[in-house]
Design an enzyme around this catalytic site. Structure first.
Site, short mmCIF file in Angstrom:
data_model
loop_
_atom_site.label_atom_id
_atom_site.label_comp_id
_atom_site.label_asym_id
_atom_site.label_seq_id
_atom_site.Cartn_x
_atom_site.Cartn_y
_atom_site.Cartn_z
N ASP A 39 0.84 -1.19 0.00
CA ASP A 39 0.00 0.00 0.00
C ASP A 39 0.88 1.24 0.00
O ASP A 39 1.97 1.24 0.58
CB ASP A 39 -0.93 0.02 1.22
CG ASP A 39 -2.22 0.78 0.94
OD1 ASP A 39 -3.28 0.13 0.85
OD2 ASP A 39 -2.17 2.01 0.79
N ARG A 153 -15.79 9.96 -15.31
CA ARG A 153 -14.91 8.82 -15.09
C ARG A 153 -14.04 8.51 -16.31
O ARG A 153 -13.72 7.36 -16.58
CB ARG A 153 -15.72 7.58 -14.71
CG ARG A 153 -16.23 7.61 -13.29
CD ARG A 153 -17.25 6.49 -13.04
NE ARG A 153 -17.57 6.38 -11.63
CZ ARG A 153 -18.40 7.17 -10.97
NH1 ARG A 153 -18.98 8.20 -11.61
NH2 ARG A 153 -18.66 6.99 -9.69
N TYR A 156 -10.73 6.98 -14.81
CA TYR A 156 -11.00 5.78 -14.03
C TYR A 156 -11.61 4.68 -14.89
O TYR A 156 -11.14 3.54 -14.91
CB TYR A 156 -11.94 6.12 -12.87
CG TYR A 156 -12.20 4.98 -11.93
CD1 TYR A 156 -11.25 4.58 -11.00
CD2 TYR A 156 -13.42 4.30 -11.95
CE1 TYR A 156 -11.49 3.53 -10.13
CE2 TYR A 156 -13.68 3.26 -11.08
CZ TYR A 156 -12.71 2.88 -10.17
OH TYR A 156 -12.96 1.84 -9.31
#
Length: 263
Positions: A39, A153, A156
């Site tokens: 992460d 979007r 994305y």
């Protein structure tokens, strides 16, 4: 623990500090795996590591998956620590919600860099380790936004659509060496991040389009991921599963249909 030799399988989960990634990690731990969580959010990753408090089965590595050198270093550390990699879940993702004309090229590249390049780089690094132990499974976390367009979007949705095709490329080439690649495409998921960015109006819009009239729980996405990585899916390769309550299948008229049924 360095160089630990164990037959206990290992799953690598990117974006593993919270949300869907954390739920996936818990699934694997509950099914007798060790997990390595990558992460970029060092603070949250540290808290997650402390919460597990299980160094024999949980390794956390701070890593930006869009950076090749960081990915290679992370995967090397995982192999040195656990000795093997059997499953890779490419879950790390970012989003920029802006109209096409207002999305900068830098923002577009940032989203693709994490969502698409990250999956490519992590897969490339993990595959040689998987091959040493007879194969494995890759699951890419795409999105319903990769299957159907929606406003704001452009970056994305494009990244997730590309991820679907990357999955097919991986399945065709890697299936020959015993590595299966599949994709999960979640609809809206009730994560902490969604609670922060989805207003009441947005949630209402989603409910009007999802036949099951709710968001998914992270555990429901994890169950699909776990299945695709398990022996139960041993001949499933190059596929995607939409875990979306029927969102991708629906068109218009869901609220009217509910009213007609007295719901």
């Amino acid at each position: 623990m360095s160089g630990q030799s164990s037959s206990k399988h290992v799953a690598v989960i990117t974006g593993g500090a919270r949300g869907i990634g954390l739920a996936v990690a818990k699934w694997f731990l509950a099914h007798d795996h060790r997990v390595a969580l990558l992460d970029i959010d060092a603070e949250t990753l540290k808290k997650t590591d402390q919460a597990f408090n299980d160094p024999a089965n949980v390794l956390t590595v701070h890593c930006d998956v869009s950076k090749e050198d960081q990915v290679n270093a992370a995967i090397t550390k995982i192999e040195q620590t656990f000795g093997r990699i059997d499953a890779l879940v490419n879950n790390a993702g970012v989003a920029v919600f802006k109209p096409i004309g207002e999305t900068t090229f830098a923002e577009f590249r940032h989203v693709l860099g994490t969502n698409l390049d990250g999956a490519f780089l992590c897969s490339q690094a993990c595959v040689p380790v998987m091959k040493k132990h007879g194969g494995g499974a890759i699951v890419n976390i795409a999105s319903i936004s990769g299957l159907r367009a929606s406003t704001l979007r452009v970056a994305y949705g494009t990244s997730k659509a590309a991820l679907l095709h990357l999955t097919k490329q991986q399945a065709v080439e890697l299936g020959t060496v015993g590595i299966r690649a599949n994709c999960v495409a979640p609809g809206p998921v009730d994560t902490e991040m969604a609670k922060l960015v989805h207003s009441v109006a947005i949630r209402s819009d989603y409910y009007d389009t999802i036949p099951m009239n709710r968001y998914a729980e992270p555990e429901e996405i994890a169950n699909a991921v776990g299945f695709l990585c398990s022996p139960a899916a041993s001949f499933v390769n190059g596929q995607f599963i939409s875990v979306d309550g029927g969102f991708d299948a629906s068109g218009v008229g869901i609220p009217t249909l509910r009213k007609s049924q007295g719901l």
